[in-house]
Design an enzyme around this catalytic site. Sequence first.
Site, PDB file in Angstrom:
ATOM      1  N   LYS A  37       0.832  -1.206   0.000  1.00  0.00           N
ATOM      2  CA  LYS A  37       0.000   0.000   0.000  1.00  0.00           C
ATOM      3  C   LYS A  37       0.866   1.257   0.000  1.00  0.00           C
ATOM      4  CE  LYS A  37      -3.712  -0.430   2.217  1.00  0.00           C
ATOM      5  NZ  LYS A  37      -4.609  -0.717   3.351  1.00  0.00           N
ATOM      6  N   ARG A 106      -3.564   2.953   8.521  1.00  0.00           N
ATOM      7  CA  ARG A 106      -3.934   1.737   7.794  1.00  0.00           C
ATOM      8  C   ARG A 106      -2.729   0.822   7.647  1.00  0.00           C
ATOM      9  NH1 ARG A 106      -6.651   3.457   2.279  1.00  0.00           N
ATOM     10  NH2 ARG A 106      -7.804   1.506   2.527  1.00  0.00           N
ATOM     11  N   GLY A 115      -8.451  -7.329   4.379  1.00  0.00           N
ATOM     12  CA  GLY A 115      -9.293  -7.444   5.553  1.00  0.00           C
ATOM     13  C   GLY A 115      -8.663  -8.150   6.735  1.00  0.00           C
ATOM     14  N   MET A 117      -5.809  -7.328   8.450  1.00  0.00           N
ATOM     15  CA  MET A 117      -5.184  -6.472   9.459  1.00  0.00           C
ATOM     16  C   MET A 117      -6.020  -5.212   9.644  1.00  0.00           C
ATOM     17  SD  MET A 117      -1.136  -7.090   8.724  1.00  0.00           S
ATOM     18  CE  MET A 117      -1.275  -6.682   6.986  1.00  0.00           C
ATOM     19  N   ARG A 350      -3.233  -1.408  -6.446  1.00  0.00           N
ATOM     20  CA  ARG A 350      -2.383  -2.597  -6.367  1.00  0.00           C
ATOM     21  C   ARG A 350      -2.715  -3.472  -7.559  1.00  0.00           C
ATOM     22  NH1 ARG A 350      -5.559  -4.625  -0.992  1.00  0.00           N
ATOM     23  NH2 ARG A 350      -7.584  -4.940  -1.954  1.00  0.00           N
ATOM     24  N   HIS A 466     -15.558  -8.043   1.232  1.00  0.00           N
ATOM     25  CA  HIS A 466     -14.580  -8.930   1.876  1.00  0.00           C
ATOM     26  C   HIS A 466     -14.708 -10.357   1.353  1.00  0.00           C
ATOM     27  CE1 HIS A 466     -13.382 -11.785   5.081  1.00  0.00           C
ATOM     28  NE2 HIS A 466     -12.350 -10.982   5.208  1.00  0.00           N
ATOM     29  N   SER A 802      15.298 -42.381  -9.883  1.00  0.00           N
ATOM     30  CA  SER A 802      13.996 -41.742  -9.748  1.00  0.00           C
ATOM     31  C   SER A 802      13.771 -41.514  -8.260  1.00  0.00           C
ATOM     32  CB  SER A 802      12.887 -42.611 -10.329  1.00  0.00           C
ATOM     33  OG  SER A 802      11.632 -41.963 -10.178  1.00  0.00           O
ATOM     34  N   CYS A 870       9.261 -39.265  -8.909  1.00  0.00           N
ATOM     35  CA  CYS A 870       7.975 -39.896  -9.151  1.00  0.00           C
ATOM     36  C   CYS A 870       7.053 -39.855  -7.943  1.00  0.00           C
ATOM     37  CB  CYS A 870       8.149 -41.335  -9.628  1.00  0.00           C
ATOM     38  SG  CYS A 870       9.024 -42.396  -8.442  1.00  0.00           S
ATOM     39  N   TYR A 890      13.209 -34.935 -15.456  1.00  0.00           N
ATOM     40  CA  TYR A 890      11.753 -35.016 -15.608  1.00  0.00           C
ATOM     41  C   TYR A 890      11.080 -35.112 -14.244  1.00  0.00           C
ATOM     42  CZ  TYR A 890      12.032 -40.062 -14.666  1.00  0.00           C
ATOM     43  OH  TYR A 890      12.245 -41.280 -14.077  1.00  0.00           O
TER      44      TYR A 890
END
Length: 918
Positions: A37, A106, A115, A117, A350, A466, A802, A870, A890
């Site tokens: 902010k 703020r 919402g 804080m 933002r 919110h 693997s 894997c 991979y």
Amino acid sequence: MPENTDATEPSVTANATKFVYAFTEGNKDLKDLLGGKGANLAEMTNLGLPVPPGFTITTEACCRYLETGAEPAALRDEVSEHLAALERQMDKRLGQHDDPLLVSVRSGAKFSMPGMMDTVLNIGLSDASVGGLAAQAGDERFAWDSYRRLIQMFGKTVLGVDGELFEDAIEEAKRAKGAATDVDLEAADMRALVDAFKGIVRRETGRDFPQDPREQMDLAIRAVFDSWNTDRAKLYRRQERIPHDLGTAVNVCSMVFGNLGPDSGTGVAFTRDPASGQQGVYGDYLQNAQGEDVVAGIRNTVPLADLEGLDKKSYDELMHIMETLELHYRDLCDIEFTIERGKLWMLQTRVGKRTAAAAFRIATQLVDQGLIDEAEALQRVNGAQLAQLMFPRFDLTAQADQIGRGIAASPGAAVGKAVFDSYTAIKWSRSGEKVILIRRETNPDDLDGMIAAEGILTSRGGKTSHAAVVARGMGKTCVCGAEDLEVDTKRRQLTAPAPDGKGTLVIDEGDVVSIDGSTGKVYRGEVPVVPSPVVEYFEGRMHAGADDADELVQAVHRVMAYADRVRRLRVRANADNAEDAARARRFGAQGIGLCRTEHMFLGERRELVERLILADTDTERTEALGALLPLQKGDFKELFEAMDGLPVTVRLLDPPLHEFLPDITELSVRVALAESRKDHNENDLRLLQAVHRLHEQNPMLGLRGVRLGLVIPGLFTMQVRAIAEAAAERKAAKGDPRAEIMIPLVGTVQELEIVREDAERVIAEVERERGVELRLTLGTMIELPRAALTAGQIAESADFFSFGTNDLTQTVWGFSRDDVEASFFTAYLEKGIFGVSPFETIDKDGVGKLVADAAAAGRATRPDLKLGVCGEHGGDPESVHFFHAVGLDYVSCSPFRIPVARLEAGRAAAESAGSDSR
């Protein structure tokens, strides 16, 4: 209110830590220090946009406070200097009696936490200054309304007073007046509310509401610091994987007022629709209101487009600023603004949160506009968003009982039982129930219930409330502002107009409802679902280039095509049968990284394995192996055909013995009952003796994997023969089988050497018998810490590694996955010991270090060693980036995770290339 003109800036002692920055001193690249902010307020100030003057207290000051329990010694003086500069610029003093300067305090962390804080508005008002504000504004009601807002917010946020007490007082005042909304209350009513609120503060805290404006500001700053560690903020950070050590900045900003009458107001705007990504005029506006009224969803707003008819001048200026900001940030911007008697002020911007669908559409739109390139577009989306797009959606052709409609705030198809508070949502969800959280409006205290629910439905609020903002951030289905639905949380009921217009329908807690976050429609009962068009695209049932192709599908296709072009990691599938293999191939799999052969022995074949394990003689063992061989070969032939031309890694039998033997308790009972009836069954008696002999206290660390192959003669050689013969027959059919044989649970190179020697002998026999050359490779799973630590030795006898990260995580941590996730993982996550389960995202410092070290040691021994993974981590977005970084070839994952892994592999490559270029 004066513009942002030059003012004398406070001095900073050379080499001293600077804890406070004026908006004129920062920029958007200082988010670590100034929070999102503060950095963006500074950036808008630099762009010459109308930002009320103010200053930002840094995140470093917050962290010092949280570490020591006290503000840094220099902070008060720095705040005083910047406040004095602000007072000079505004030509008024904080809380002065005749014309008070009022400020907001703020929060503003590096990452948006909507919402979560605290914020306090109208600081500086007191019994002595409220009259001066009324005189300057020429509006007594406005002044007393602002004062009651300060006491209400300050009491709840700073002094810890239950917010319901203030709300109840407002409701009582409206009832006494016969007023429908807060706006209908007059100046005398607001004055009475101020007295009532001060009485609540005195009764609940034992002290009077502070009249000193500087004390108000200092206490509010400390409260914002403290709000970083509230339960809801910590829960949100865990959910969004935001680090806990960042702290929040605090922004002190001169107040501008949207509650000065019909020519004033406040709103939230988006430069594109955050739900769909479409360009247009999107947002909410509320006349005669302050910003918290919009985001809290306590009053229903009007669409932003209506502002054009209410205040054309402000509307045109806002449209120009929105365009400026989107071009400057090259992205969707979320904007908060206030209009004070016809004057537009920018309070925040933002990069806006968006739905998964919007993320893909916006990324490709910005490429087409020339604002970003394809590499940047790839960074604007992620695998979690792609996974959301693959969820099913409601079948709109099915019969459905629609009971209402609200604003489509966050897409998806959610079905569950109606619940009306967070506690019930959590309780029922933990019992395995799917629930829809229904509220008039949500607030930050509802966060844990929102996480537990399948979706959120509110009767108030819009796309910027919110509920909407938090749900979009979590990828949770949400419908807001369903005004026709009456929510009664005390009776735990939802009341809706009957479809025929006569009477009402009542939805009680526990009744099933369905909500469609893409259309805003609400249904009674369960609505059937159909596959997502994105899944149909991946499965080849929808062509992205077709004229009727969904715009979203086209966007996904473009992003995926680029990801596939740039990624280095290949993506394979965990698949154990031809059907899964074929599906995986349609999803873009480049082979099979894990075929679990134990899954081929379930059902009717289980008896054959049982016979093999319990065989007492070579003859019995040979017969069992002979019966298994053709079944195994048939499975492999189907698999090699489905994956023709691509590698198929077959893991030899791995599971513990108990999975193929009867349950010891059930078998004991059966034998005991037979004995009581004098009905002896010799086979059951023999079986029970064998089960007792082979019983293990901890089977996952017992006779399994390579140990099983070494102890049961012929087991692994039978499987190797089945693989080799299936490959030979596939080759004879002009196919291109590429089998890789993987030996599980190896802990020492000697185990691998013995199995490899036997396997090579069998392969050579099949080659001679069939007259073919089989290029089969042999490797091992690295799933034990000792294997990872001796990887250099093991690589001498392995063509590939693997990494079995599921077992490796269990053995490194000493966790039994089947037990710990249900027993204490929740507590570990809540206490911050884990940011995320190590079975979900790889533990880079422990398990990850073993993977990296083993990969390096293996390649040092054998430079051409093929490396893959894997475990379940192969489909986890964050883990894929780690595997790219440590040089694996991979990843392998379940078929439905393949698109996610492909996308993240591309993102990892693009990110790496971007870092190298910088």
